[in-house]
Enzyme design. Structure first.
Site, mmCIF file in Angstrom:
data_model
loop_
_atom_site.group_PDB
_atom_site.id
_atom_site.type_symbol
_atom_site.label_atom_id
_atom_site.label_comp_id
_atom_site.label_asym_id
_atom_site.label_seq_id
_atom_site.Cartn_x
_atom_site.Cartn_y
_atom_site.Cartn_z
ATOM 1 N N HIS A 143 -5.432 -3.586 5.480
ATOM 2 C CA HIS A 143 -5.066 -3.873 4.087
ATOM 3 C C HIS A 143 -6.272 -4.383 3.298
ATOM 4 C CE1 HIS A 143 -2.825 -4.917 0.559
ATOM 5 N NE2 HIS A 143 -3.262 -6.164 0.632
ATOM 6 N N ASP A 187 0.837 -1.210 0.000
ATOM 7 C CA ASP A 187 0.000 0.000 0.000
ATOM 8 C C ASP A 187 0.871 1.259 0.000
ATOM 9 O OD1 ASP A 187 -2.314 -1.621 0.183
ATOM 10 O OD2 ASP A 187 -1.990 -1.816 2.333
HETATM 11 P P1 NAD Z 1 -0.607 -18.387 -5.539
HETATM 12 O O1 NAD Z 1 -1.808 -19.243 -5.630
HETATM 13 O O2 NAD Z 1 0.123 -18.071 -6.788
HETATM 14 O O3 NAD Z 1 0.436 -19.029 -4.527
HETATM 15 C C1 NAD Z 1 0.077 -19.502 -3.271
HETATM 16 C C2 NAD Z 1 0.978 -20.655 -2.919
HETATM 17 O O4 NAD Z 1 0.600 -21.113 -1.634
HETATM 18 C C3 NAD Z 1 0.834 -21.866 -3.881
HETATM 19 O O5 NAD Z 1 2.101 -22.218 -4.388
HETATM 20 C C4 NAD Z 1 0.264 -22.962 -2.994
HETATM 21 O O6 NAD Z 1 0.727 -24.261 -3.317
HETATM 22 C C5 NAD Z 1 0.781 -22.511 -1.621
HETATM 23 N N1 NAD Z 1 0.057 -23.112 -0.513
HETATM 24 C C6 NAD Z 1 -1.264 -23.332 -0.351
HETATM 25 N N2 NAD Z 1 -1.509 -23.939 0.821
HETATM 26 C C7 NAD Z 1 -0.301 -24.081 1.434
HETATM 27 C C8 NAD Z 1 0.112 -24.620 2.676
HETATM 28 N N3 NAD Z 1 -0.783 -25.137 3.541
HETATM 29 N N4 NAD Z 1 1.422 -24.608 2.969
HETATM 30 C C9 NAD Z 1 2.321 -24.078 2.113
HETATM 31 N N5 NAD Z 1 1.990 -23.562 0.914
HETATM 32 C C10 NAD Z 1 0.696 -23.554 0.589
HETATM 33 O O7 NAD Z 1 -1.055 -17.038 -4.797
HETATM 34 P P2 NAD Z 1 -0.239 -15.665 -4.699
HETATM 35 O O8 NAD Z 1 -0.579 -14.786 -5.843
HETATM 36 O O9 NAD Z 1 1.192 -15.964 -4.420
HETATM 37 O O10 NAD Z 1 -0.928 -14.988 -3.405
HETATM 38 C C11 NAD Z 1 -0.788 -15.575 -2.144
HETATM 39 C C12 NAD Z 1 -1.569 -14.813 -1.080
HETATM 40 O O11 NAD Z 1 -1.014 -13.499 -0.908
HETATM 41 C C13 NAD Z 1 -3.033 -14.588 -1.430
HETATM 42 O O12 NAD Z 1 -3.822 -14.803 -0.294
HETATM 43 C C14 NAD Z 1 -3.102 -13.133 -1.822
HETATM 44 O O13 NAD Z 1 -4.365 -12.571 -1.634
HETATM 45 C C15 NAD Z 1 -2.075 -12.549 -0.889
HETATM 46 N N6 NAD Z 1 -1.540 -11.229 -1.264
HETATM 47 C C16 NAD Z 1 -1.309 -10.339 -0.266
HETATM 48 C C17 NAD Z 1 -0.792 -9.103 -0.541
HETATM 49 C C18 NAD Z 1 -0.519 -8.111 0.558
HETATM 50 O O14 NAD Z 1 -0.322 -6.929 0.268
HETATM 51 N N7 NAD Z 1 -0.447 -8.519 1.812
HETATM 52 C C19 NAD Z 1 -0.508 -8.752 -1.865
HETATM 53 C C20 NAD Z 1 -0.749 -9.671 -2.866
HETATM 54 C C21 NAD Z 1 -1.286 -10.920 -2.548
HETATM 55 C C1 LMR Z 2 -3.081 -6.390 -3.215
HETATM 56 O O1 LMR Z 2 -3.287 -5.376 -2.549
HETATM 57 O O2 LMR Z 2 -2.649 -6.357 -4.375
HETATM 58 C C2 LMR Z 2 -3.301 -7.727 -2.574
HETATM 59 O O3 LMR Z 2 -3.915 -7.609 -1.348
HETATM 60 C C3 LMR Z 2 -3.976 -8.712 -3.477
HETATM 61 C C4 LMR Z 2 -5.394 -8.386 -3.763
HETATM 62 O O4 LMR Z 2 -6.243 -9.258 -3.547
HETATM 63 O O5 LMR Z 2 -5.681 -7.275 -4.232
#
Ligand code: NAD
Ligand code: LMR
Length: 343
Positions: A200, A173
């Site tokens: 967030h 953010d």
């Molecule tokens: P993705 O699906 O590409 O990757 C997630 C990974 O988690 C996969 O490789 C999957 O196998 C693994 N996984 C699932 N269960 C698991 C477990 N029990 N143990 C270990 N690994 C496990 O998803 P992504 O795009 O990498 O996003 C991941 C998360 O991050 C989502 O929840 C998304 O919303 C969040 N996110 C947060 C922010 C933030 O600003 N905080 C930003 C972007 C995304």
């Molecule tokens: C973001 O801010 O990009 C992440 O929290 C992923 C989302 O779901 O938007």
């Protein structure tokens, strides 16, 4: 040939952006290392000279990612762990990042991820509390407003909760706020920091533009101010929409998480005055029933040493905070209740 040279120059400048004196050995683990965030995050952590060892875990694909990044010419050792090896992955890890879980598709809110991600995060938190209870835990998995309280509750139940070592990663953010403001004002993002507080997701993301030397030039009655605030609050949706079903922000998130991790590593290594925002247990709005809140915190060798107050904010920003609090309260209570009712 030209491309290869450009990519070498780029990776050197990426490395230069990290400070270069490894003082203390810090093993960092990524849980969810095979995913869209996990892979580029592992790459960036491998490039960070303050990381001495990298432990990559996922239910699928982590050994492959580990073999790949392990060829990068920095000193850290890299190991990959498969589904049944979480204990080995956590062993000795001082910083543990959790990007495990599903991302959004168009039309979904972050809260729509709760049913799947809450139990993934809860179970990983249980493993951490068992195998690496003193680690610093950095939660990326959404909905962050609920997953961070879940981790706190799991540690509390196990009797080893340290609120100064639990961080919800809201750095994206701040990164977006700086980038979006600088593109409106024609400035360099490096010189356009913006404090972002709250949580967030959507209205819980509150940019304090009045505290930014560049942002305060925008009149808070103007259309420019409200559309900038809206873009910062809903920036994640832009990426979800553009990826059209293939997930949410991964590359910018990996960058943001690597940035936060580097700040923490600097503080753990004894650097003074490291200040960064994070979503953590906070006294700031506790009297209004909001026990977790993101604001600037000071980091030290034991993690969070001081939670900064919001400072002076404008009436329009006060309104944004008032809009954020009820949603935050709901999200936090949902996470705490889920963890409370879990075996
Ligand atoms: P993705 O699906 O590409 O990757 C997630 C990974 O988690 C996969 O490789 C999957 O196998 C693994 N996984 C699932 N269960 C698991 C477990 N029990 N143990 C270990 N690994 C496990 O998803 P992504 O795009 O990498 O996003 C991941 C998360 O991050 C989502 O929840 C998304 O919303 C969040 N996110 C947060 C922010 C933030 O600003 N905080 C930003 C972007 C995304
Ligand atoms: C973001 O801010 O990009 C992440 O929290 C992923 C989302 O779901 O938007």
């Amino acid at each position: 040939m030209l491309l290869a040279r450009q990519s070498i120059i780029h990776s050197r400048s990426l490395l230069r952006s990290f400070s270069t004196t490894p003082i203390r050995q810090t093993k960092v683990a990524v849980l969810g290392a095979g995913g869209g965030i996990g892979q580029p995050l592992s790459l960036l952590l491998k490039a960070d000279p303050l990381v001495s060892a990298l432990s990559l875990y996922d239910i699928r694909g982590a050994p492959g990612v580990a073999a790949d990044v392990s060829h990068i010419d920095t000193q850290s050792d890299v190991q990959g762990f498969a589904q049944d090896q979480v204990a080995q992955a956590l062993d000795g890890s001082k910083i543990i990042l959790i990007p495990a879980g599903v991302p959004r598709k168009p039309g979904m809110t972050r809260d729509d991820l709760f049913n799947t991600n809450a139990s993934i995060v809860r179970d990983l938190a249980k493993s951490i509390s068992e195998h690496s209870p003193d680690a610093h835990v950095l939660v990326i998995s959404n909905p962050v407003n609920s997953t961070v309280p879940i981790v706190s509750e799991v540690f509390k139940k196990a009797g080893n909760y340290q609120s100064n070592r639990l961080y919800g990663i809201t750095t994206l953010d701040v990164v977006r706020a700086s980038r979006f403001l600088s593109s409106v004002r024609g400035t360099d993002p490096v010189e356009t920091p913006v404090t972002v507080v709250g949580g967030h997701s959507g209205v819980t993301i509150v940019p304090l533009l009045s505290q930014s030397p560049v942002g305060k030039a925008l009149s808070q009655d103007s259309e420019d101010w409200s559309s900038l605030v809206h873009r910062i609050q809903f920036g994640g949706d832009e990426v979800v929409k553009a990826k059209d079903g293939a997930g949410s922000a991964t590359l910018s998130m990996a960058y943001a998480a690597a940035k936060f991790t580097h700040a923490l590593l600097r503080a753990l290594n004894g650097e003074k005055g490291v200040i960064t925002p994070t979503f953590t247990e906070s006294p700031l709005f506790k009297d209004q029933g909001v026990s977790f809140f993101s604001s600037n915190v000071e980091l030290g060798p034991e993690g969070i040493t001081k939670i900064h107050p919001l400072g002076s904010i404008s009436p329009a920003e006060q309104k944004l905070i008032e809009n954020a609090l009820p949603e935050l309260k709901k999200n936090i209570e949902k996470g705490l209740k889920f963890a409370d009712n879990s075996p």
